[in-house]
Each structure stands twice: as C-alpha cells, then as structure tokens.
Design an enzyme around this catalytic site. Structure first.
Site, mmCIF file in Angstrom:
data_model
loop_
_atom_site.group_PDB
_atom_site.id
_atom_site.type_symbol
_atom_site.label_atom_id
_atom_site.label_comp_id
_atom_site.label_asym_id
_atom_site.label_seq_id
_atom_site.Cartn_x
_atom_site.Cartn_y
_atom_site.Cartn_z
ATOM 1 N N GLU A 97 0.732 -0.925 0.193
ATOM 2 C CA GLU A 97 -0.256 0.383 0.295
ATOM 3 C C GLU A 97 0.999 1.627 0.188
ATOM 4 O O GLU A 97 1.575 0.978 0.856
ATOM 5 C CB GLU A 97 -1.018 0.248 0.832
ATOM 6 C CG GLU A 97 -1.766 -1.297 1.362
ATOM 7 C CD GLU A 97 -2.734 -1.036 2.571
ATOM 8 O OE1 GLU A 97 -4.077 -1.721 2.429
ATOM 9 O OE2 GLU A 97 -1.913 -0.267 3.587
ATOM 10 N N CYS A 98 0.460 2.552 -0.610
ATOM 11 C CA CYS A 98 1.475 3.487 -0.939
ATOM 12 C C CYS A 98 2.577 3.559 -0.961
ATOM 13 O O CYS A 98 3.456 3.352 -1.561
ATOM 14 C CB CYS A 98 0.780 4.357 0.410
ATOM 15 S SG CYS A 98 1.051 6.072 0.403
#
Length: 454
Positions: free
Chosen positions: A338-339
C-alpha cells in the site's frame, strides 16, 4: 471520552496526547483511539499510553463495527480517550454509499459510543463571549453531549478569567486552560506531523512534555469523572479469530508473513496484523532501512504506508534486501503493498533505485497532496480481492507513479480510471485499507502464502 474541536488546528492532538500521558502518569490504564484514517497521531498515543493506538472510522469498517472495535481496543483499560478528527461535525460529504455530511465525523463516532465530548477551543483570537457563543453553537447543533471545554492558547490570566466567566454563564464547565505552548508542538512536514517512530527519544520527550502541560493545566479528576459518566455499551468486543473463521481463515497452516516496519514504513492498522495472526499466519517484522535480508522462512510480505520518499537514499543503499525482495516476488510469492509499499516496489523513487518488482514504474514527489476516502472496486483477482469486490479505503500521499497502473490494474474508483498493479501474486496500489472492514483479505493472503510452491 472524546476530545473534539470546532475546527482543525485547534489543538486536539496536543490535548488528547497530553491527557493520555497525564492519566497514564498517575497510574491509569489508558486506551487510546483516533477517529478517522490517521496513522500518525496513534503513534504518539501509543507512546503516551504504552498500548496500541487504534482507529475508529465508520467509513472504513462500517458503523456496526465501531463499538466492537472500541471494546476490543479498550479491553483491560480503566479509561479510554478518543481523539477526534477535523471539526466536531465534519464528516464524509457527497453522494455515494453514505451521503450524510457528518458520516464518519467525530460527532458520529461519539454518538455511536454514547460518549461525552470535551471541546478544545482555540481562544487565541477571541474574547470571552465569542468563545461562549461558539461553544453554545456546537453544544446545541447536534445530538452529542458536550460535557466540558478545554481552553487552548490563552494569552493571560485576564483572558482566561474572561472566558471562564462567559462559559460559567452558559453552564459549561471549563475542564482545563492552556497557555500558548509552541515548545510542546511536534514537528511537521508534507503529510502532517513527523511520525513518532522516526523521532525516537525526541518523540518520547515531546509526549512527556505534553503530559506535564496537561497535568498542570487541566482538572484530571473532573475529566475522569466525565469519562465515567459514559453508559455501558451493549455489544461484544470485536474478535479477530471469529472474523477470520467467518471469512474462511486457513487455520491449518502457519506461514510466516513479514510486515515492513521501521522509520520508513510507519503506517498500519493494528487490526490488520491481528487478523493475519488469527487466520493462521506467524507475523514477523522487518526494517527495510536496517535489515539486509528478509526474516528466515518468509512466505509472504506486507509492505504498508509510510515515508519512503524521505528515506529514498537509505532504502536504495540497502541493495541486498532490494535484490532479495525482487527475487521473492519474482518467484511468485505473495506480496501486498500500500502507498509507500507501492513506491518501494517501483523501479525508482525520485531517481533512486528501488526494488524493481514493478518493472518500468517510476515514482516521484508531486506538487499537491492527494487525500480522501475512496469507494473502490477490484479490477482483477489478486491475493486479497476478487474481481468486482467493493471496498472502502483512503488515499494519503504526495507522490505519483508513471504509469498509474499496469497491464492488470488493482482498483478503480469514481474519481479516476484504473489504478495500481496486479502482477502475479503481487498487488500494489495507493489505496489504504483497514482489514477489519474486509477481514476476508487477511484470510486470502494467508491461504495464498500457505500454498505449496516449488
């Protein structure tokens, strides 16, 4: 009790973190909570209390899970302090799954918890009666119970007396009065406060100063009494084992799943790791800044959010781990990112070499912040999602990738086209997810890690 404010920037984090530290300092077992998807404030809450900081967000997990998650986090504690988000009544607005303007607001969560609210009021540019008018408006606007006020950034004894007199006329108790305190503020940068995990001893000292400030400026006995006035909650605590079982957790395997941590990867919800463990995984930690190899026996990876852009040179310098991670993903082992994890898996970040799992993907700092809730749909099957599944998540970054998605994208939401990457058993995107809202994701990842591979 819930620590709220009329607007962002009023001092909620200062007061909430200081209150947690002050109560813990006199022997209370304090359960820390944060409304909304914030990752940074809970890190300071954890330093103040010695317990994991936990988020309460109806958008991410559903309003029916707020009370159970709260009770799960507060188990064994004597008092719970919930820091709000933005202004008291500011929530998710617009059309979609939930269109109410106060959905996922501090007021929404306070109402679900039936908890009294302490309003932190920045009095730096207001006289007494204007402060009273502001408090009167917030007290009468909605269904929450404003049990008292903490005055913040007062200029003098006379200023404090003026505000106290006006609030006495209103019948609202003043539970604390803080002078201007720039020396107690935590440093900020492009995404807000610097995470506590990056500041080490400085963060500990900062939290200690906040605790001393609140202890000297607030009526802790009255605040504790207000918290005790909250009625019992008629619900069972959230149980990750029950959620994993309902979602079809493996139970029969115990693969080792390594979760990235350290200063560059500080964003993550405690419940995600708890769900992985409940689904049968052995969860271990590794630090891409310091560790030159993955934990022995690793069968799957989770690389969450954080600030790799701040540590790009250091991450690039750890070439041995980058090569091992690229080989791990290339062998078909499950990787969920994620991210910040997306940036780390890219070919490069601001010109610095990263892992190259996502070949040809380049990431760089951007001129503006991307922030907001997302109602996303899975574009393809992955190790966590199935095509067409809908999830609630959020974005929080000031970087971009080129391209924005691969041949097989991960998600799509209304504000953009396809986004993210599904590449074999690797899935990476900017979307942050709280797995308590989608517990099947943990079970699927554990099952994927438990499959025999050559």
């Amino acid at each position: 009790m819930v620590i709220a404010a009329p607007a962002s920037g009023s001092g909620k984090t200062t007061v909430a973190t200081g209150l947690m530290a002050a109560l813990a300092g006199r022997g209370a077992a304090v359960s820390p909570h944060k409304v909304g998807p914030d990752y940074i404030d809970p890190g300071y809450h954890a330093l103040a209390t010695g317990r994991p900081g936990r988020n309460l967000d109806p958008w991410l997990v559903g309003e029916d899970r707020i009370v159970p998650l709260f009770l799960h986090g507060a188990a064994g504690a004597g008092i719970a302090v919930v820091e709000g988000v933005m202004g008291l009544y500011d929530g998710r607005t617009g059309s979609g799954d939930h269109g109410g303007g106060d959905f996922a607001s501090t007021a929404h969560v306070a109402a679900l918890l039936d908890a009294p609210v302490v309003l932190v009021v920045d009095a730096s540019a207001a006289a007494g009666r204007s402060v009273a008018a502001l408090v009167h408006g917030f007290r009468s606007f909605g269904p929450v119970r404003v049990g008292g006020v903490i005055l913040n950034r007062l200029g003098s004894d006379a200023h404090e007396a003026m505000c106290r007199d006006a609030l006495d006329d209103l019948g609202v108790p003043v539970l604390g009065a803080l002078r201007r305190h720039a020396d107690a503020a935590a440093p900020s940068r492009h995404l807000g406060l610097v995470p506590a995990a990056e500041r080490d001893a400085d963060a500990v000292a900062s939290v200690r100063r906040l605790g001393e400030l609140v202890a000297a400026s607030c009526d802790l006995d009255a605040l504790e009494a207000l918290a005790r006035s909250a009625p019992p909650l008629a619900a069972e605590p959230w149980d990750p084992a029950a959620e994993a079982a309902e979602a079809g957790g493996a139970g029969r395997v115990r693969p080792r799943i390594a979760v990235a941590g350290g200063a560059a990867f500080t964003f993550g919800y405690a419940e995600n790791a708890e769900l992985l463990a409940a689904a049968g995984a052995e969860v271990v930690r590794f630090d891409p800044l310091r560790d030159e190899s993955l934990p022995e026996g690793t069968r799957g990876l989770v690389v969450g959010g954080g600030f790799p852009e701040v540590y790009a040179a250091e991450l690039a310098a750890n070439g041995r781990l980058r090569a091992e991670l690229a080989a791990f993903a290339g062998a078909g082992r499950p990787v969920y990112a994620e991210c910040a994890g997306l940036l780390y898996l890219a070919q490069e970040l601001d010109g610095a070499p990263m892992c190259g799992v996502l070949d040809g993907v380049k990431a760089a700092m951007a001129p503006r912040l991307t922030l907001g809730y997302r109602a996303a749909v899975a574009v393809a099957d992955s190790v966590v999602a199935r095509t067409g599944e809908r999830v609630h998540g959020h974005e929080f970054h000031r970087t971009v990738t080129d391209p924005v998605h691969g041949d097989t994208a991960a998600w799509q939401w209304s504000t953009s086209g396809p986004a993210g990457f599904v590449q074999g058993d690797c899935v990476a995107s900017y979307l942050h997810l709280h797995w308590a809202g989608s517990p099947r994701f943990a079970s699927r990842l554990v099952d994927a890690c438990g499959r025999e591979r050559g």
